[in-house]
Write a protein that holds these residues in place. Sequence first.
Motif, PDB file in Angstrom:
ATOM      1  N   UNK A   7      28.764   3.280 -41.228  1.00 43.93           N
ATOM      2  CA  UNK A   7      27.671   4.166 -41.597  1.00 43.93           C
ATOM      3  C   UNK A   7      27.944   5.556 -41.036  1.00 43.93           C
ATOM      4  N   UNK A   8      27.643   6.585 -41.833  1.00 48.02           N
ATOM      5  CA  UNK A   8      27.717   7.962 -41.373  1.00 48.02           C
ATOM      6  C   UNK A   8      26.305   8.513 -41.330  1.00 48.02           C
ATOM      7  N   UNK A   9      25.935   9.108 -40.195  1.00 43.33           N
ATOM      8  CA  UNK A   9      24.573   9.591 -39.972  1.00 43.33           C
ATOM      9  C   UNK A   9      24.623  11.044 -39.542  1.00 43.33           C
ATOM     10  N   UNK A  10      23.871  11.913 -40.226  1.00 41.56           N
ATOM     11  CA  UNK A  10      23.759  13.313 -39.787  1.00 41.56           C
ATOM     12  C   UNK A  10      22.509  13.472 -38.923  1.00 41.56           C
ATOM     13  N   UNK A  11      22.494  14.530 -38.118  1.00 43.38           N
ATOM     14  CA  UNK A  11      21.359  14.733 -37.212  1.00 43.38           C
ATOM     15  C   UNK A  11      21.210  13.591 -36.231  1.00 43.38           C
ATOM     16  N   UNK A  12      22.342  13.147 -35.688  1.00 42.83           N
ATOM     17  CA  UNK A  12      22.377  11.908 -34.907  1.00 42.83           C
ATOM     18  C   UNK A  12      22.095  12.098 -33.425  1.00 42.83           C
ATOM     19  N   UNK A  13      21.714  13.295 -33.017  1.00 44.58           N
ATOM     20  CA  UNK A  13      21.591  13.569 -31.578  1.00 44.58           C
ATOM     21  C   UNK A  13      20.220  13.272 -31.000  1.00 44.58           C
ATOM     22  N   UNK A  16      14.977  10.087 -34.968  1.00 44.24           N
ATOM     23  CA  UNK A  16      15.303   9.028 -35.916  1.00 44.24           C
ATOM     24  C   UNK A  16      16.811   8.862 -36.053  1.00 44.24           C
ATOM     25  N   UNK A  17      17.542   9.967 -36.091  1.00 45.33           N
ATOM     26  CA  UNK A  17      18.989   9.874 -36.220  1.00 45.33           C
ATOM     27  C   UNK A  17      19.638   9.132 -35.070  1.00 45.33           C
ATOM     28  N   UNK A  18      19.208   9.442 -33.850  1.00 44.54           N
ATOM     29  CA  UNK A  18      19.745   8.771 -32.669  1.00 44.54           C
ATOM     30  C   UNK A  18      19.400   7.289 -32.690  1.00 44.54           C
ATOM     31  N   UNK A  19      18.200   6.960 -33.151  1.00 42.12           N
ATOM     32  CA  UNK A  19      17.795   5.553 -33.217  1.00 42.12           C
ATOM     33  C   UNK A  19      18.602   4.800 -34.275  1.00 42.12           C
ATOM     34  N   UNK A  32      29.657   6.615 -37.535  1.00 36.50           N
ATOM     35  CA  UNK A  32      30.100   8.004 -37.432  1.00 36.50           C
ATOM     36  C   UNK A  32      28.836   8.831 -37.231  1.00 36.50           C
ATOM     37  N   UNK A  33      28.647   9.323 -36.012  1.00 39.27           N
ATOM     38  CA  UNK A  33      27.422  10.021 -35.626  1.00 39.27           C
ATOM     39  C   UNK A  33      27.688  11.521 -35.593  1.00 39.27           C
ATOM     40  N   UNK A  34      27.012  12.258 -36.470  1.00 33.54           N
ATOM     41  CA  UNK A  34      27.271  13.694 -36.608  1.00 33.54           C
ATOM     42  C   UNK A  34      26.089  14.523 -36.109  1.00 33.54           C
ATOM     43  N   UNK A  55      31.739   6.775 -33.262  1.00 30.48           N
ATOM     44  CA  UNK A  55      32.592   7.960 -33.289  1.00 30.48           C
ATOM     45  C   UNK A  55      31.690   9.174 -33.473  1.00 30.48           C
ATOM     46  N   UNK A  56      31.641  10.054 -32.488  1.00 36.32           N
ATOM     47  CA  UNK A  56      30.799  11.246 -32.569  1.00 36.32           C
ATOM     48  C   UNK A  56      31.593  12.401 -33.157  1.00 36.32           C
TER      49      UNK A  56
END
Length: 231
Positions: A7-13, A16-19, A32-34, A55-56
Motif C-alpha cells: 500500500x502507498x499512503x500520502x500524508x502519512x505523518x 488518519x494517514x499515520x493510522x 510506502x509511507x509518504x 518504507x518512508x
Amino acid sequence: MNATYQVLITGANRGIGLEFVRQYARDGWKVIACCRDLMQATDLQQLVKAYPNIQACALDVADFAAIEALASVLRDVKIDVLINNAGVYPHSNPEAADIGDWLHAFKVNSMAPFKMATAFMPNIAGSQLRKLVTLSSKMGSLDDNTSGGSYIYRSSKVAANMVMKSLSIDLRPYGIAVAVLHPGWVQTEMGGPDALIDAEASVSGLRQVIADLSLANSGQFIAYDGQVINW
C-alpha cells in the motif's frame, strides 16, 4: 494478511494517514509511507523503527515533478492499494476566502490525487488487488451541504470527487477499482478534539471498505461505516 500486498499512503505523518500506516504495517503489508518532511515526522519515524515493512518516502504532493520522480524510483514496485490521504483545509467564509489558499487547496486536494493516479497507474494495474482510493469528506457532498461555509475546502473536495468518479470509468479497463472515502468526523489535528470518533475506529472502518472495494462497486462515495453517500 498476505505480506506481498503493498500500500502507498500520502500524508502519512499524522492523523488518519499515520493510522493507516500503523494498521497496515501491523497486519503485515508492505507500506510506502509518504509525507512532505521526514525529518519532522517523528511519529512516523517511530513506526519505521518498529516495523521493517515500512518504507518512508519524502513527497510533497503539490510538487508534481516530485510525484513523477517517486513514480520513476518505484516503477518496478507493484502497488495493490494507493491511498490519496494528503489534504489541506484552509478556512474560508463569505468575507474571507484567500485566492492563494484556494488555488493551493485545489492543487493538493483535487489535482494531486489525479497526478498520483496517473503517475502510479502502471504500478496499480500490475498488482494483485488493483485499488485506488481518495480521502474526501461529506463536506464535498452537494446533497449533504445544509450548513454552508467552508468554500475552499468544500469546492476542492467536490472537484476531487469528480476526478475520482471519472477515473473509476477510465481505469475500469485496467481492472482498477476506484472509490472516494469519507472518514467520518475524526479526532485529528484537522478534525479537532470534539470530533465523534478516533483515528483507529475510522481507519479500521475505512480498511474494511477498501477490502470490500471491487469493480462491482467502483465509482462510489463511501463512508467509513460502509454507507454510500449521495454526491
